[in-house]
Scaffold this active site. Structure first.
Site, PDB file in Angstrom:
ATOM      1  N   LYS A  52      17.675  -6.482   3.639  1.00  0.00           N
ATOM      2  CA  LYS A  52      16.768  -5.955   4.660  1.00  0.00           C
ATOM      3  C   LYS A  52      15.605  -6.896   4.929  1.00  0.00           C
ATOM      4  O   LYS A  52      15.226  -7.125   6.072  1.00  0.00           O
ATOM      5  CB  LYS A  52      16.224  -4.589   4.250  1.00  0.00           C
ATOM      6  CG  LYS A  52      17.224  -3.460   4.271  1.00  0.00           C
ATOM      7  CD  LYS A  52      16.554  -2.110   4.161  1.00  0.00           C
ATOM      8  CE  LYS A  52      15.685  -1.957   2.946  1.00  0.00           C
ATOM      9  NZ  LYS A  52      16.435  -2.008   1.684  1.00  0.00           N
ATOM     10  N   ARG A  95      18.808 -11.494 -10.097  1.00  0.00           N
ATOM     11  CA  ARG A  95      17.503 -11.738  -9.485  1.00  0.00           C
ATOM     12  C   ARG A  95      16.433 -11.961 -10.550  1.00  0.00           C
ATOM     13  O   ARG A  95      16.375 -11.275 -11.552  1.00  0.00           O
ATOM     14  CB  ARG A  95      17.142 -10.541  -8.604  1.00  0.00           C
ATOM     15  CG  ARG A  95      15.954 -10.724  -7.723  1.00  0.00           C
ATOM     16  CD  ARG A  95      15.941  -9.673  -6.627  1.00  0.00           C
ATOM     17  NE  ARG A  95      16.019  -8.303  -7.132  1.00  0.00           N
ATOM     18  CZ  ARG A  95      16.201  -7.247  -6.341  1.00  0.00           C
ATOM     19  NH1 ARG A  95      16.344  -7.396  -5.035  1.00  0.00           N
ATOM     20  NH2 ARG A  95      16.251  -6.027  -6.866  1.00  0.00           N
ATOM     21  N   ARG A 126      14.015   7.484   4.322  1.00  0.00           N
ATOM     22  CA  ARG A 126      15.033   7.340   3.286  1.00  0.00           C
ATOM     23  C   ARG A 126      15.755   8.647   2.979  1.00  0.00           C
ATOM     24  O   ARG A 126      16.684   8.647   2.165  1.00  0.00           O
ATOM     25  CB  ARG A 126      14.389   6.817   1.994  1.00  0.00           C
ATOM     26  CG  ARG A 126      13.876   5.389   2.114  1.00  0.00           C
ATOM     27  CD  ARG A 126      13.421   4.876   0.779  1.00  0.00           C
ATOM     28  NE  ARG A 126      12.994   3.484   0.846  1.00  0.00           N
ATOM     29  CZ  ARG A 126      12.598   2.764  -0.201  1.00  0.00           C
ATOM     30  NH1 ARG A 126      12.577   3.341  -1.396  1.00  0.00           N
ATOM     31  NH2 ARG A 126      12.226   1.521  -0.066  1.00  0.00           N
TER      32      ARG A 126
END
Length: 259
Positions: free
Chosen positions: A85, A196, A161
């Site tokens: 995103k 990550r 959301r």
């Protein structure tokens, strides 16, 4: 990018140019080799109607408003953790000049500046409780009504959301012209999250496979978020899919699914 292509589809074609009208789905050419085409489900309103807008309808997307005809373009984008995103938002914002609004950033900013909404949110957070939808919706509404967002159009990142958040926006007459849904395979999402790493000194994000640190010195100080584990991300994905199913039922007439 594919997301930018989806936004481009809402813009008017050059004068004299013919644009085919799709039947039931809208296809965009992918931005990289091996990418799959984007599919648009047939429009169904589920009894909901967007706020009235005096604008010409774009022939390639019958339920969306053509940018530049009356009101500016308004976009929502959603996707699972690590679906990209942030990257897509930066590209869309740079190309179309929309005001990028992240509910998380907005919440932190209002807490930092001590607004009434920020003070209320801080009280809940200090107790370890979730900030009520009403407070966040008020923050989002206030930001969307600011002059820059009204003039340039907005790109709402990762919000709403849940069904309740979306219905709260519907009640306020806040509805996007296009809802971009990023759909990435679970195995790739897990790989992205687990690999990550964060450099605590610079704030830069690395990935052990796709974007490794430049040298051993940086590598030695990288840290991993406590929830960037396979077990945690799978739980977050379950929550995401439960929520997104309810959002699709609300925004199905303006949704573009990107695979």
């Amino acid at each position: 990018t594919a997301a930018a292509a989806a936004v481009t589809s809402l813009l008017p074609p050059p004068v004299g140019a013919e644009r085919p009208v799709p039947q039931g789905r809208l296809l965009f050419r992918a931005s990289r080799a091996g990418s799959r085409p984007l599919r648009l489900n047939p429009a169904r309103h589920h009894g909901l109607s967007p706020a009235p807008r005096a604008a010409k309808v774009c022939p390639c997307f019958p339920n969306a408003v053509e940018a530049g005809k009356a009101d500016p373009l308004n976009v929502m984008i959603a996707g699972a953790p690590a679906s990209g995103k942030g990257t897509q938002c930066e590209l869309i914002k740079a190309k179309y000049g929309l005001v990028h609004i992240s509910a998380g950033d907005l919440l932190r900013a209002e807490i930092a500046t001590g607004t009434d909404n920020g003070k209320q949110a801080k009280e809940f957070m200090e107790k370890g409780q979730l900030v009520p939808d009403e407070i966040v919706v008020n923050m989002v509404k206030g930001r969307l009504l600011q002059p820059d967002a009204q003039e340039k159009g907005w790109l709402l990142d990762g919000y709403p959301r849940s069904y309740s958040q979306a219905m709260a926006l519907e009640t306020l007459g806040i509805r996007p012209d296009i809802f971009i849904l990023l759909d990435v395979p679970d195995e790739l999402l897990v790989e992205r999250v687990v690999g990550r790493r964060l450099d605590p000194e610079t704030g830069k994000i690395y990935h052990l496979k796709y974007s490794p640190p430049e040298n051993e010195e940086i590598a030695s100080r990288l840290t991993q978020r406590f929830d960037d584990t396979e077990e945690k991300v799978k739980l977050r994905l379950q929550t995401h899919y439960q929520n997104i199913e309810s959002l699709v039922s609300i925004y199905e007439d303006v949704i573009v699914k990107m695979e």
